[in-house]
Design a protein around this motif. Structure first.
Motif, mmCIF file in Angstrom:
data_model
loop_
_atom_site.group_PDB
_atom_site.id
_atom_site.type_symbol
_atom_site.label_atom_id
_atom_site.label_comp_id
_atom_site.label_asym_id
_atom_site.label_seq_id
_atom_site.Cartn_x
_atom_site.Cartn_y
_atom_site.Cartn_z
ATOM 1 N N THR A 28 0.844 -1.191 0.000
ATOM 2 C CA THR A 28 0.000 0.000 0.000
ATOM 3 C C THR A 28 0.878 1.240 0.000
ATOM 4 N N ASN A 30 0.708 5.156 1.508
ATOM 5 C CA ASN A 30 -0.018 6.009 2.448
ATOM 6 C C ASN A 30 0.739 7.290 2.753
ATOM 7 N N GLU A 36 -3.594 8.399 5.516
ATOM 8 C CA GLU A 36 -4.506 8.446 4.375
ATOM 9 C C GLU A 36 -3.942 7.622 3.220
ATOM 10 N N ALA A 37 -4.788 6.795 2.620
ATOM 11 C CA ALA A 37 -4.399 6.033 1.441
ATOM 12 C C ALA A 37 -4.213 6.988 0.274
ATOM 13 N N PRO A 39 -4.400 7.049 -3.663
ATOM 14 C CA PRO A 39 -4.761 6.367 -4.908
ATOM 15 C C PRO A 39 -4.022 6.951 -6.109
ATOM 16 N N THR A 59 -2.112 2.354 -7.848
ATOM 17 C CA THR A 59 -2.844 2.092 -6.610
ATOM 18 C C THR A 59 -4.336 2.391 -6.781
ATOM 19 N N ASP A 60 -5.133 1.591 -6.086
ATOM 20 C CA ASP A 60 -6.583 1.780 -6.121
ATOM 21 C C ASP A 60 -7.002 2.796 -5.056
ATOM 22 N N SER A 61 -8.294 2.926 -4.819
ATOM 23 C CA SER A 61 -8.799 3.935 -3.886
ATOM 24 C C SER A 61 -8.342 3.699 -2.449
ATOM 25 N N SER A 62 -7.932 2.470 -2.125
ATOM 26 C CA SER A 62 -7.427 2.189 -0.776
ATOM 27 C C SER A 62 -5.904 2.242 -0.718
ATOM 28 N N ALA A 64 -3.827 0.481 -2.434
ATOM 29 C CA ALA A 64 -3.228 -0.848 -2.612
ATOM 30 C C ALA A 64 -2.764 -1.063 -4.050
#
Length: 159
Positions: A28, A30, A36-37, A39, A59-62, A64
């Motif tokens: 991930t 952050n 905060e992730a 994206p 990276t996606d919305s989280s 990742a």
């Protein structure tokens, strides 16, 4: 060997065998101060040791990512240029690339990148040798952040 194909000809150049990639490098991205992730950050990896192989993801919305790779030693990195927090603040990555060893059909997790808010500002005016502002020219400047040994962050400015 060089193969020459003339107009109207068809020539076979052999059979290509492609290995299925069934291993994964996951993590991930952050913001360290808010957790905060982040994206839409580009993540890429290349295989070390002379054989060419490449993988990339965003990276996606989280925050990742999942790089689908073959077995071997990989170097993974990110591009944080232009990435901002949800509040619109620029972030910078001050760690280096990561080396990851992956076995056949293995998923390596925890390859996380933590970015910091870039809370300093650098401004500049491009000038010629006479001190005249160059407002119709194109150029760039790069900045590296370093605290002690090793890790550095990079950010480029363009005019």
């Amino acid at each position: 060997d060089k193969v020459v194909v003339k107009s109207g000809e068809t020539k076979s150049i052999g059979t290509f065998k492609f290995a299925e990639k069934n291993s994964h490098i996951q993590g991930t991205i952050n913001n360290t101060s808010t957790s905060e992730a982040l994206p839409n950050v580009s993540v890429w990896g290349y295989k070390e040791g002379g054989s060419y192989d490449y993988a990339s993801d965003t990276t996606d919305s989280s925050g990742a990512f999942d790089l689908v790779v073959g077995p071997g030693d990989w170097t993974i990195s990110i591009n944080s240029y232009g990435i901002t927090t949800s509040a619109g603040k620029n972030v910078i990555y001050t760690g280096g690339a990561k080396s990851v060893k992956v076995a056949e059909a293995e998923t390596v997790t925890g390859q996380n990148f933590n970015l910091s808010v870039a809370d300093s500002k650098i401004t500049f005016t491009a000038q010629d040798e006479n001190g005249t502002a160059l407002d119709d020219q194109y150029g760039s400047i790069s900045v590296q952040e370093s605290e002690g040994e090793g890790d550095q962050g990079y950010y480029g400015l363009y005019c």
